[in-house]
Design a protein around this motif. Structure first.
Motif, short mmCIF file in Angstrom:
data_model
loop_
_atom_site.label_atom_id
_atom_site.label_comp_id
_atom_site.label_asym_id
_atom_site.label_seq_id
_atom_site.Cartn_x
_atom_site.Cartn_y
_atom_site.Cartn_z
N GLU A 154 0.82 -1.21 0.00
CA GLU A 154 0.00 0.00 0.00
C GLU A 154 0.86 1.26 0.00
N MET A 155 1.97 1.24 0.72
CA MET A 155 2.86 2.40 0.72
C MET A 155 3.34 2.71 -0.68
N ASN A 156 3.55 1.67 -1.48
CA ASN A 156 4.04 1.87 -2.83
C ASN A 156 2.96 2.34 -3.81
N THR A 157 1.76 2.63 -3.29
CA THR A 157 0.72 3.26 -4.10
C THR A 157 0.59 4.74 -3.76
N ILE A 158 1.33 5.22 -2.77
CA ILE A 158 1.23 6.61 -2.32
C ILE A 158 2.31 7.43 -2.99
N GLU A 159 1.90 8.31 -3.88
CA GLU A 159 2.86 9.06 -4.69
C GLU A 159 3.77 9.94 -3.84
N ALA A 160 3.25 10.46 -2.75
CA ALA A 160 4.07 11.31 -1.88
C ALA A 160 5.31 10.57 -1.41
N TYR A 161 5.17 9.27 -1.21
CA TYR A 161 6.31 8.43 -0.84
C TYR A 161 7.11 7.96 -2.04
N THR A 162 6.44 7.46 -3.08
CA THR A 162 7.17 6.89 -4.22
C THR A 162 8.05 7.92 -4.91
N GLU A 163 7.68 9.20 -4.83
CA GLU A 163 8.52 10.26 -5.38
C GLU A 163 9.87 10.36 -4.66
N THR A 164 9.93 9.87 -3.45
CA THR A 164 11.15 9.98 -2.64
C THR A 164 11.93 8.68 -2.58
N ARG A 165 11.39 7.62 -3.16
CA ARG A 165 11.97 6.30 -3.00
C ARG A 165 13.38 6.23 -3.60
N GLN A 166 14.22 5.46 -2.98
CA GLN A 166 15.60 5.33 -3.42
C GLN A 166 15.72 4.34 -4.56
N ASP A 167 16.69 4.55 -5.43
CA ASP A 167 16.98 3.57 -6.45
C ASP A 167 17.49 2.31 -5.75
N PRO A 168 16.83 1.16 -5.93
CA PRO A 168 17.19 -0.04 -5.16
C PRO A 168 18.64 -0.47 -5.34
N GLN A 169 19.12 -0.47 -6.57
CA GLN A 169 20.49 -0.92 -6.81
C GLN A 169 21.50 0.02 -6.17
N GLU A 170 21.26 1.34 -6.29
CA GLU A 170 22.18 2.29 -5.68
C GLU A 170 22.16 2.16 -4.16
N LEU A 171 20.98 1.97 -3.60
CA LEU A 171 20.86 1.83 -2.15
C LEU A 171 21.65 0.63 -1.64
N VAL A 172 21.46 -0.51 -2.28
CA VAL A 172 22.16 -1.73 -1.86
C VAL A 172 23.66 -1.57 -2.06
N GLU A 173 24.07 -0.97 -3.17
CA GLU A 173 25.50 -0.80 -3.42
C GLU A 173 26.14 0.13 -2.38
N ARG A 174 25.42 1.19 -2.00
CA ARG A 174 25.95 2.07 -0.95
C ARG A 174 26.15 1.29 0.34
N HIS A 175 25.17 0.45 0.66
CA HIS A 175 25.29 -0.36 1.87
C HIS A 175 26.49 -1.29 1.81
N LYS A 176 26.69 -1.94 0.68
CA LYS A 176 27.80 -2.88 0.54
C LYS A 176 29.14 -2.15 0.67
N LYS A 177 29.23 -0.96 0.10
CA LYS A 177 30.47 -0.20 0.19
C LYS A 177 30.75 0.22 1.63
N ARG A 178 29.70 0.64 2.36
CA ARG A 178 29.89 1.01 3.77
C ARG A 178 30.32 -0.20 4.58
N ALA A 179 29.67 -1.33 4.33
CA ALA A 179 30.01 -2.55 5.07
C ALA A 179 31.44 -2.98 4.80
N GLN A 180 31.84 -2.90 3.53
CA GLN A 180 33.21 -3.28 3.17
C GLN A 180 34.23 -2.34 3.80
N ALA A 181 33.92 -1.03 3.78
CA ALA A 181 34.83 -0.07 4.38
C ALA A 181 34.98 -0.28 5.88
N GLU A 182 33.87 -0.59 6.54
CA GLU A 182 33.93 -0.82 7.98
C GLU A 182 34.69 -2.11 8.30
#
Length: 291
Positions: A257-285
């Motif tokens: 249902e959240m993914n039907t609310i435009e106010a939120y979907t306009e702000t949603r992160q690119d999934p691949q970029e989000l996961v890649e950022r996480h992996k880079k942070r994890a690797q750096a730590e």
């Protein structure tokens, strides 16, 4: 984190480093969708994170250390954010939901290369989100979403009864504990903490039966949680092969249902970029800890 302490701003997003330990959460094929005749199809579709294509065409350019400052405190209302910060995303969603795109200017920063004038002229804390309104600046994401709801026109995000208000306060106060628990599982320090945290959310979503949201109607509580659950849904699935909605039908329906609310979907992160950022942070730590 001690009780009563809230971390609701971004200086840089906290690390979600993964341990080498195997971490698993309970799995289940159970999902009660609205259309139960399509049970098998719904299950296959709804147990995967939404891999949406994020359009950047409506997003204003990101400012960095080379960017000139706006005419601050000139009577304009500005919301200072980072497109990648979940705390800032809360305020961004609230602004969108209330239809304030023309009244609250969005000013996004590169958190790793933010302009010096922001700290010097706008917000000494040098964090996001922050709202410039009526010649003053307000910070802290949970305070900001309430401020935006109270001080601007548009659809209300507030609870509509005393019972819901009390429950909203309980849920809002749990946001930091929730994120801390999930991060402790991702870091390997407590393999069971995330399971308990997501079960808490599942139970909370069942308190009121008239709608899929925490308080039946879309509210500040949904705004407070979605930026974080968005990230955890993707990270657990991609990095750990764990579906946080498995065995949690209320959570699965809420995300849908959240993914039907435009106010939120306009702000949603690119999934691949989000996961890649996480992996880079994890690797750096991990590299930092091994030194």
């Amino acid at each position: 984190m001690s009780a009563g302490v809230r971390v609701s701003v971004c200086s840089s997003y906290p690390s979600l480093a993964l341990s080498s330990r195997d971490v698993s959460l309970p799995s289940s094929s159970l999902y009660f969708g609205r259309n139960r005749s399509n049970f098998d199809i719904d299950l296959k579709l709804r147990t995967k994170p939404v891999l949406a294509v994020i359009s950047s065409s409506s997003r204003v350019p990101v400012l960095d250390s080379s960017s000139e400052p706006p005419q601050v405190f000139d009577g304009s209302t500005r919301l200072y954010i980072s497109y990648t910060c979940p705390f800032a995303q809360r305020a961004w969603i609230a602004r969108n939901y209330k239809g304030l795109q023309d009244k609250i200017e969005l000013v996004p920063f590169d958190l790793k290369n933010r302009p010096a004038w922001y700290k010097e002229k706008v917000y000494p804390a040098n964090k996001v989100p922050a709202l410039e309104h009526n010649n003053r600046v307000i910070g802290e994401s949970l305070d900001l979403i309430k401020y935006i709801d109270t001080n601007f026109e548009g659809p209300s995000l507030a609870p509509n009864s005393a019972e819901k208000e009390a429950f909203a306060d309980e849920l809002i106060s749990y946001t930091d504990s929730f994120s801390k628990a999930v991060r402790s599982t991702l870091s390997g320090s407590d393999s069971d903490a995330a399971d308990a945290a997501f079960d808490y959310i599942e139970q909370a979503l069942s308190k009121f039966k008239q709608g899929p949201f925490f308080l039946d109607q879309f509210s500040l509580v949904d705004v407070a949680y979605i930026p974080f659950i968005e990230r955890y849904h993707l990270i657990f699935k991609d990095v750990m092969n764990v579906d946080i909605t498995s065995g949690r039908p209320n959570l699965a329906l809420w995300i849908e249902e959240m993914n039907t609310i435009e106010a939120y979907t306009e702000t949603r992160q690119d999934p691949q970029e989000l996961v890649e950022r996480h992996k880079k942070r994890a690797q750096a730590e991990a590299q930092s800890l091994s030194r």
